[in-house]
Write an enzyme that holds these catalytic residues in place. Structure first.
Site, PDB file in Angstrom:
ATOM      1  N   GLU A 105      -8.085-124.191 118.393  1.00 50.79           N
ATOM      2  CA  GLU A 105      -9.366-124.117 119.127  1.00 50.79           C
ATOM      3  C   GLU A 105      -9.963-125.513 119.319  1.00 50.79           C
ATOM      4  OE1 GLU A 105     -10.790-120.988 116.404  1.00 50.79           O
ATOM      5  OE2 GLU A 105     -11.262-119.830 118.208  1.00 50.79           O
ATOM      6  N   GLU A 125      -5.351-115.558 113.701  1.00 50.27           N
ATOM      7  CA  GLU A 125      -6.494-114.955 112.999  1.00 50.27           C
ATOM      8  C   GLU A 125      -6.336-113.458 112.762  1.00 50.27           C
ATOM      9  OE1 GLU A 125      -6.685-117.278 115.315  1.00 50.27           O
ATOM     10  OE2 GLU A 125      -8.319-118.679 114.897  1.00 50.27           O
TER      11      GLU A 125
END
Ligand code: 3HC
Ligand code: NAI
Length: 696
Positions: A105, A125
């Protein structure tokens, strides 16, 4: 600036280096350091571009998982990412190793990304019961397209650099020194007059036609494939937001969904599983200075189902391996099986023909023990007979070089007896692979009475090289996993005799989250094997421990499971499981033999009987020191038996139900069903002390 992030000026370029071993996780000090570094670079009139690199073995591997569940500390990752993206000077992320989760990210918020050819990027995740919470669900679809982003986010599986390049996640490959490559790329940007190129502003790919249908399709597929799981659906919700809302609102929605996942019990279970797996690698009682032995070559004795799978494990890890068999014919069969397994991977496209040949080149067949003199490790996988094992280990003892690791893949024999066939029991260890050995991740490393620390440490290190999740266990019938599964399978059979059907038992446990139902598993592995184990165990039964008889009836009728076409189920066209029409009469007979009348059974009873039987046995296993720690039992069940990761393993699940409740039910079963349900003393102690397995 924090210690974990360094800012230097290299001419007109600010070089930001993250250095937070071992994996540059984005803990508070890294977040604060990154924010400060990008703010300083932004404010410095001499700086025209920023290069972000990571020290050590990898780019940032994600948020610091140890901080989850604790009070948040500023700055948050979304704040950091926003500052990086909104900067007015172009930034370049230089990726090596694995850019995962929050790490990717951060890279997505940089304006350009360059990567080593062997790097990987991903948003894993979901494997922690979460979703990417720092813009990943909004930015990745803008680069890679919604379909690819959904695949990556919902599966959590990273992609390799070439694929990342193909899907616009990476702009260019680099070779050589990371810093030099980053600086050179940034200079080129400046020379070409290129400024910031913000991912969040690239809306074309999230505004295409047909995205609503694509998302609806994915939702249905996930509903079917991952029932009961919370975060995969939330991942889809978040990506959907990217297709419906402007970036800013999409980020807000992502945050809400992220917090919902964070609060879910599934998140706690999956993070437990992550750390449990790493904890399992640590062996209690090993001297700190013990040196694992080097393994450069291997040998496997016996080229049957397991032996061939183990040979493939070595070849996959690049370790030359010799396969020894009893005859030319058996040897050829084994080698052919190795080749055809690889050929199937080539046909599927998961292995190149060239790589297959390279791996086959590491495998050689032999008939004579004299050829094993140079092997650093030998794994025996011959018939499960103590006599045959004796012959093999006596020969190994006579021919292997001093210091060679002598391993047995036995699943049920006494490793200490096997070790005693040699003059070097300290070099003997169990390596209990699971079938198919080249696929299953679990490896039980069996520590015998005499196994030396060096051999145990070597076995654990070898397991890691073979890409296994290795767990140390002690010697007993079935070690940890199978010893527990005997209890579970036995309850499944008792439940049939009491009135349930195979389809009901399997459905109830699949609904609980097990990858397969227990009876379908039995049919797959062969009822003759279950029956042989049962017969071997019969003489050791304690008073009051009776056995279900349905298996005897099936075996007597020649119903051995899938291999004979019928077992608990009948296998019709394409191996689909149908009801076995002969079974109800057998169950009636079995019930009559037990003096009971078959009657409907509730699904809840099925789940409690099977799962609590696992928990009770695990408590005995822990009490006897056969497993090192409760979380090791969880790792074994998650990686070898299809226990749902989102329940954290049988003992994490027991803690989450509450041990008092589990014990109460076990006591009821004990009263109603007898000796198998003798409550484990450890469970009783934990309940009396108000403690959990996690407190051990
Ligand atoms: N946070 C904290 N510790 C971490 C970590 C993380 N993200 N990733 C790894 N570690 C720790 C491990 O616990 C281990 O610690 P130990 O030595 O004390 O046991 C050590 O780093 C080394 O890890 P491995 O043994 O796993 O090392 P490998 O080299 O085998 O694998 C890896 C490296 C591929 C990076 C692997 O560790 C991994 O997959 N890590 C997790 C990646 C991940 O899930 N990232 C997403 C996090 S969630 C997130 O980012 C949320 C965001 O969207 C907001
Ligand atoms: P298998 O019957 O498929 O293969 C055994 C092979 O050993 C045969 O190819 C045979 O020719 C060979 N062999 C027999 N005696 C030999 C000798 N003296 N020297 C060299 N080769 C010899 O058996 P399988 O299923 O592969 O099991 C092997 C071992 O692995 C057993 O100890 C078993 O308990 C264990 N195991 C089996 C699992 C399974 O799911 N099948 C799982 C985990 C362990």
């Amino acid at each position: 600036m924090s210690d974990a992030v360094l800012l230097e000026r290299r001419g007109e370029i600010a070089l930001v280096t993250v250095d937070n071993p071992p994996v540059n996780a984005l803990g508070q000090s890294v977040r604060a350091g990154l924010l400060a570094a990008f703010q300083q670079a932004e404010a410095d009139p001499q700086v025209r571009a920023v290069v972000l690199v990571c020290a050590g073995r990898t780019f940032m591997a994600g948020a610091d998982i140890r901080e989850f569940g604790k009070p948040p500390q500023a700055p948050s990752l979304p704040e950091v990412v926003e500052a990086i993206e909104n900067a007015t000077k172009p930034s370049v992320a230089v990726i090596h190793g694995t850019a995962l989760g929050g790490g990717l990210e951060v890279a997505l918020s940089c304006h350009y990304r360059i990567a080593r050819r062997d790097a990987q990027v991903g948003l894993p995740e979901v494997k922690l019961g979460l979703l990417p919470g720092a813009g990943g669900t909004q930015r990745l679809p803008r680069l890679a397209g919604v379909e690819k982003a959904l695949d990556m986010i919902v599966s959590g599986t990273p992609i390799r650099a070439p694929e990342a390049l193909e899907f616009n996640v990476v702009d260019e490959f680099i070779d050589g020194d990371l810093v030099e490559a980053g600086l050179a790329f940034a200079q080129r940007l400046l020379a070409d007059g290129k400024g910031p190129r913000r991912t969040g502003e690239r809306n074309e790919r999230v505004q295409q036609a047909g995205l609503a249908e694509l998302i609806a399709h994915k939702r249905g597929e996930v509903q079917k494939r991952l029932p009961g799981q919370f975060s995969p659906q939330r991942c889809i919700d978040a990506v959907e937001a990217a297709t419906q809302l402007p970036l800013r609102d999409g980020l807000v929605r992502e945050r809400e969904l992220f917090m919902q996942c964070m609060e879910s019990p599934q998140r706690a279970a999956q993070i437990h599983a992550f750390f449990a797996e790493r904890e399992a690698a640590k062996v209690e009682g090993l001297a700190a200075d013990v040196l694992p032995r080097e393994v450069r070559s291997a040998a496997v004795i016996g080229g049957g189902t397991m032996g061939v799978g183990i040979v493939l494990c070595f070849a996959n890890a690049g370790i030359p391996v010799k396969l020894l068999e009893v005859s030319d014919e058996a040897l050829q069969r084994g080698l052919d099986r190795a080749r055809s397994t690889y050929a199937a991977s080539v046909a599927r496209g998961s292995l190149s023909a060239e790589e297959m040949e390279r791996r086959m080149g590491l495998i050689s067949g032999v008939l004579d023990y004299a050829a094993l003199g140079d092997a650093d490790v030998v794994v025996e996988a011959v018939f499960e007979s103590l006599d045959v094992k004796r012959q093999v280990f006596e020969r190994l003892d006579a021919t292997c070089k001093p210091g060679a690791i002598l391993a047995s893949n036995t699943s049920s024999l006494d490793l200490d007896e096997i070790a005693a066939f040699t003059q070097r029991p300290q070099d003997v260890v169990g390596l209990h692979f699971f079938s198919p050995a080249n696929v299953m991740r679990l490896l039980e490393v069996v520590r015998g009475k005499a196994t030396s620390d060096a051999v145990l440490a070597s076995a654990m290190q070898l397991g890691k090289r073979l890409k296994k999740v290795s767990v140390v266990v002690g010697v007993c019938d079935g070690f940890v996993g199978n010893r527990m599964i005997f209890q579970y399978g036995r309850q499944a059979e008792f439940l049939l005799e009491e009135g349930a059907t195979p389809a009901q038992v399997d459905r109830a446990l699949r609904a609980f989250g097990m990858a397969m139902g227990p009876l379908a598993v039995r049919d797959m592995s062969g009822l003759d094997i279950s029956h042989a184990i049962r017969s071997r165990q019969r003489p050791n039964l304690k008073p009051g421990q009776t056995l279900p008889t349905v298996l005897d009836h099936l075996i007597a009728a020649g119903m051995l499971g899938q291999k004979s076409g019928t077992g608990f189920y009948h296998y019709g066209e394409g191996r689909t499981a149908q009801d076995n029409p002969a079974l109800p009469a057998m169950l009636e007979q079995a019930a009559a033999e037990r003096g009971i009348t078959r009657a409907p059974v509730e699904d809840e009873e099925i789940v409690e009987r099977c799962i609590y039987a696992l928990i009770n046995e695990a408590a005995n296993i822990l009490d006897e020191g056969i497993a090192q720690r409760a979380s090791d039992v969880d790792v074994i069940f998650l990686n070898g038996y299809g226990f749902p990761a989102w329940r954290g393993g049988p003992l994490f699940y027991a803690d989450s139900v509450g041990l008092a409740r589990v014990l109460e039910r076990i006591r009821e079963f004990h009263q109603r069903l007898g000796a198998w349900w003798q409550p484990a003393p450890l469970l009783e102690r934990l309940v009396a002390e108000g403690r959990r397995f996690a407190d051990l």
